[in-house]
Design a protein around this motif. Structure first.
Motif, PDB file in Angstrom:
ATOM      1  N   UNK A 111      12.369  -2.216  -5.930  1.00  0.00           N
ATOM      2  CA  UNK A 111      12.487  -3.669  -6.133  1.00  0.00           C
ATOM      3  C   UNK A 111      12.510  -4.467  -4.834  1.00  0.00           C
ATOM      4  N   UNK A 112      13.283  -4.028  -3.852  1.00  0.00           N
ATOM      5  CA  UNK A 112      13.338  -4.752  -2.577  1.00  0.00           C
ATOM      6  C   UNK A 112      12.025  -4.630  -1.824  1.00  0.00           C
ATOM      7  N   UNK A 113      11.406  -3.464  -1.890  1.00  0.00           N
ATOM      8  CA  UNK A 113      10.132  -3.275  -1.205  1.00  0.00           C
ATOM      9  C   UNK A 113       9.050  -4.201  -1.762  1.00  0.00           C
ATOM     10  N   UNK A 114       9.017  -4.344  -3.078  1.00  0.00           N
ATOM     11  CA  UNK A 114       8.007  -5.209  -3.685  1.00  0.00           C
ATOM     12  C   UNK A 114       8.224  -6.667  -3.294  1.00  0.00           C
ATOM     13  N   UNK A 115       9.471  -7.073  -3.131  1.00  0.00           N
ATOM     14  CA  UNK A 115       9.737  -8.448  -2.687  1.00  0.00           C
ATOM     15  C   UNK A 115       9.254  -8.645  -1.256  1.00  0.00           C
ATOM     16  N   UNK A 116       9.506  -7.659  -0.401  1.00  0.00           N
ATOM     17  CA  UNK A 116       9.022  -7.755   0.977  1.00  0.00           C
ATOM     18  C   UNK A 116       7.496  -7.765   1.006  1.00  0.00           C
ATOM     19  N   UNK A 117       6.891  -6.972   0.134  1.00  0.00           N
ATOM     20  CA  UNK A 117       5.430  -6.893   0.083  1.00  0.00           C
ATOM     21  C   UNK A 117       4.815  -8.236  -0.287  1.00  0.00           C
ATOM     22  N   UNK A 118       5.461  -8.987  -1.143  1.00  0.00           N
ATOM     23  CA  UNK A 118       4.934 -10.284  -1.557  1.00  0.00           C
ATOM     24  C   UNK A 118       4.825 -11.260  -0.389  1.00  0.00           C
ATOM     25  N   UNK A 119       5.616 -11.031   0.646  1.00  0.00           N
ATOM     26  CA  UNK A 119       5.606 -11.932   1.797  1.00  0.00           C
ATOM     27  C   UNK A 119       4.562 -11.550   2.839  1.00  0.00           C
ATOM     28  N   UNK A 120       3.988 -10.365   2.734  1.00  0.00           N
ATOM     29  CA  UNK A 120       3.012  -9.896   3.721  1.00  0.00           C
ATOM     30  C   UNK A 120       1.716 -10.679   3.577  1.00  0.00           C
ATOM     31  N   UNK A 121       1.231 -11.237   4.667  1.00  0.00           N
ATOM     32  CA  UNK A 121       0.035 -12.093   4.589  1.00  0.00           C
ATOM     33  C   UNK A 121      -1.265 -11.317   4.762  1.00  0.00           C
ATOM     34  N   UNK A 122      -1.196 -10.127   5.360  1.00  0.00           N
ATOM     35  CA  UNK A 122      -2.394  -9.320   5.583  1.00  0.00           C
ATOM     36  C   UNK A 122      -2.159  -7.913   5.028  1.00  0.00           C
ATOM     37  N   UNK A 123      -3.118  -7.413   4.290  1.00  0.00           N
ATOM     38  CA  UNK A 123      -2.976  -6.084   3.716  1.00  0.00           C
ATOM     39  C   UNK A 123      -3.250  -5.031   4.778  1.00  0.00           C
ATOM     40  N   UNK A 124      -2.317  -4.114   5.017  1.00  0.00           N
ATOM     41  CA  UNK A 124      -2.563  -3.072   6.017  1.00  0.00           C
ATOM     42  C   UNK A 124      -3.581  -2.051   5.515  1.00  0.00           C
ATOM     43  N   UNK A 125      -4.206  -1.373   6.461  1.00  0.00           N
ATOM     44  CA  UNK A 125      -5.144  -0.309   6.113  1.00  0.00           C
ATOM     45  C   UNK A 125      -4.420   1.005   5.830  1.00  0.00           C
ATOM     46  N   UNK A 126      -3.209   1.138   6.365  1.00  0.00           N
ATOM     47  CA  UNK A 126      -2.430   2.362   6.236  1.00  0.00           C
ATOM     48  C   UNK A 126      -0.961   2.011   6.372  1.00  0.00           C
ATOM     49  N   UNK A 127      -0.109   2.712   5.622  1.00  0.00           N
ATOM     50  CA  UNK A 127       1.329   2.495   5.734  1.00  0.00           C
ATOM     51  C   UNK A 127       2.030   3.815   6.014  1.00  0.00           C
ATOM     52  N   UNK A 128       2.951   3.785   6.969  1.00  0.00           N
ATOM     53  CA  UNK A 128       3.841   4.902   7.223  1.00  0.00           C
ATOM     54  C   UNK A 128       5.216   4.515   6.688  1.00  0.00           C
ATOM     55  N   UNK A 129       5.719   5.316   5.763  1.00  0.00           N
ATOM     56  CA  UNK A 129       6.950   4.996   5.051  1.00  0.00           C
ATOM     57  C   UNK A 129       8.056   5.957   5.475  1.00  0.00           C
ATOM     58  N   UNK A 130       9.213   5.411   5.787  1.00  0.00           N
ATOM     59  CA  UNK A 130      10.367   6.239   6.127  1.00  0.00           C
ATOM     60  C   UNK A 130      10.888   6.867   4.837  1.00  0.00           C
ATOM     61  N   UNK A 131      10.432   8.072   4.542  1.00  0.00           N
ATOM     62  CA  UNK A 131      10.826   8.759   3.310  1.00  0.00           C
ATOM     63  C   UNK A 131       9.774   9.785   2.929  1.00  0.00           C
ATOM     64  N   UNK A 132       9.911  10.321   1.739  1.00  0.00           N
ATOM     65  CA  UNK A 132       9.026  11.386   1.283  1.00  0.00           C
ATOM     66  C   UNK A 132       7.768  10.843   0.605  1.00  0.00           C
ATOM     67  N   UNK A 133       6.685  11.619   0.728  1.00  0.00           N
ATOM     68  CA  UNK A 133       5.491  11.373  -0.057  1.00  0.00           C
ATOM     69  C   UNK A 133       5.521  12.288  -1.269  1.00  0.00           C
ATOM     70  N   UNK A 134       4.630  13.279  -1.307  1.00  0.00           N
ATOM     71  CA  UNK A 134       4.617  14.220  -2.438  1.00  0.00           C
ATOM     72  C   UNK A 134       5.612  15.367  -2.244  1.00  0.00           C
ATOM     73  N   UNK A 135       6.317  15.388  -1.126  1.00  0.00           N
ATOM     74  CA  UNK A 135       7.325  16.433  -0.892  1.00  0.00           C
ATOM     75  C   UNK A 135       8.593  16.081  -1.672  1.00  0.00           C
ATOM     76  N   UNK A 136       8.481  16.186  -2.967  1.00  0.00           N
ATOM     77  CA  UNK A 136       9.499  15.712  -3.915  1.00  0.00           C
ATOM     78  C   UNK A 136       9.432  16.634  -5.126  1.00  0.00           C
ATOM     79  N   UNK A 137      10.556  16.888  -5.791  1.00  0.00           N
ATOM     80  CA  UNK A 137      10.534  17.808  -6.942  1.00  0.00           C
ATOM     81  C   UNK A 137       9.488  17.483  -7.997  1.00  0.00           C
ATOM     82  N   UNK A 138       9.174  16.197  -8.163  1.00  0.00           N
ATOM     83  CA  UNK A 138       8.140  15.807  -9.131  1.00  0.00           C
ATOM     84  C   UNK A 138       6.977  15.098  -8.432  1.00  0.00           C
ATOM     85  N   UNK A 139       6.854  15.366  -7.132  1.00  0.00           N
ATOM     86  CA  UNK A 139       5.718  14.890  -6.325  1.00  0.00           C
ATOM     87  C   UNK A 139       5.612  13.369  -6.286  1.00  0.00           C
ATOM     88  N   UNK A 140       6.747  12.680  -6.318  1.00  0.00           N
ATOM     89  CA  UNK A 140       6.704  11.218  -6.279  1.00  0.00           C
ATOM     90  C   UNK A 140       7.868  10.681  -5.459  1.00  0.00           C
TER      91      UNK A 140
END
Length: 224
Positions: A84-113
């Motif tokens: 929820x907080x991430x989506x609010x921050x995303x709404x304020x972004x004026x330019x769409x990035x080509x790539x995002x690096x996220x502090x957290x897991x990608x598919x390295x998760x018990x259910x790959x999410x």
């Protein structure tokens, strides 16, 4: 809160994750760093998104959103708490990035999410998870020298990502693709975003600005 419903959502969303390189621009022009933290003993969720030019890592814009936390911490379901907080921050972004690096897991998760996969799917942007700790998967410890890596393996020896020593005398990072990025490219782009610190520049900047660390606040060159 029905965890079985959330679990079903995770499984369904994970089937939509694409582990192929789909960057629109190569090399990327803008790379975002994404960081989520919690304040006031978890009562407030803080999400930060910082856009940097590549390869100069010049800061283009940043946005920090703080909202009331809507869900308690439950292992394996953290992305539902952070989205929820991430989506609010995303709404304020004026330019769409080509790539995002996220502090957290990608598919390295018990259910790959993990959060990188979940957020990447929702905003349809290539994402990479860069985690400081292991959540899921097994691995052999990488060597002590900088650049040493070992595969992070899941069920049936499927490779979920990499365990990579980014800096000497520091714990390794756990890198996994989030969405629209391959396993090998996830490590490649993290390497290309390093500048001598343990963390890659995009997530290092996101964490520093979200935490209002003086060194980052003094160096801001913001164009909003």
């Amino acid at each position: 809160m029905d965890l079985s419903v959330l679990r079903e959502q995770q499984v369904a969303l994970a089937t939509q994750v694409i582990l192929e390189d789909r960057l629109e621009h190569v090399p990327p022009r803008l790379i975002a760093g994404v960081d989520v933290g919690f304040e006031q003993a978890g009562a407030v969720t803080r999400a930060a998104i910082v856009l940097l030019r590549y390869p100069s890592f010049e800061q283009v814009e940043y946005h920090v959103q703080r909202i009331a936390t809507r869900m308690p911490y439950i292992p394996g379901f953290l992305s539902f708490r952070e989205i929820p907080a991430l989506l609010e921050a995303w709404q304020a972004v004026s330019q769409k990035p080509d790539l995002m690096l996220v502090d957290g897991q990608g598919i390295a998760h018990p259910r790959r999410l993990g959060i990188a996969s979940h957020f990447g799917l929702l905003v349809n942007v290539p994402t990479i998870g860069v985690a400081k700790k292991r959540l899921y998967g097994r691995f052999e410890p990488p060597g002590e020298e900088v650049g040493s890596s070992q595969p992070l393996l899941g069920k049936d020896d499927e490779q979920l990502g990499w365990v990579w020593r980014s800096k000497k005398r520091c714990n390794p990072l756990f890198i996994s693709p989030g969405h629209l990025v391959s396993v090998d490219s996830a490590l490649l782009w993290v390497k290309r975003c390093m500048a001598g610190y343990r963390l890659p520049e995009p997530t290092r900047w996101a964490d520093g600005i979200a935490s209002q660390r003086p060194a980052f606040m003094r160096r801001q060159a913001i164009t909003r």
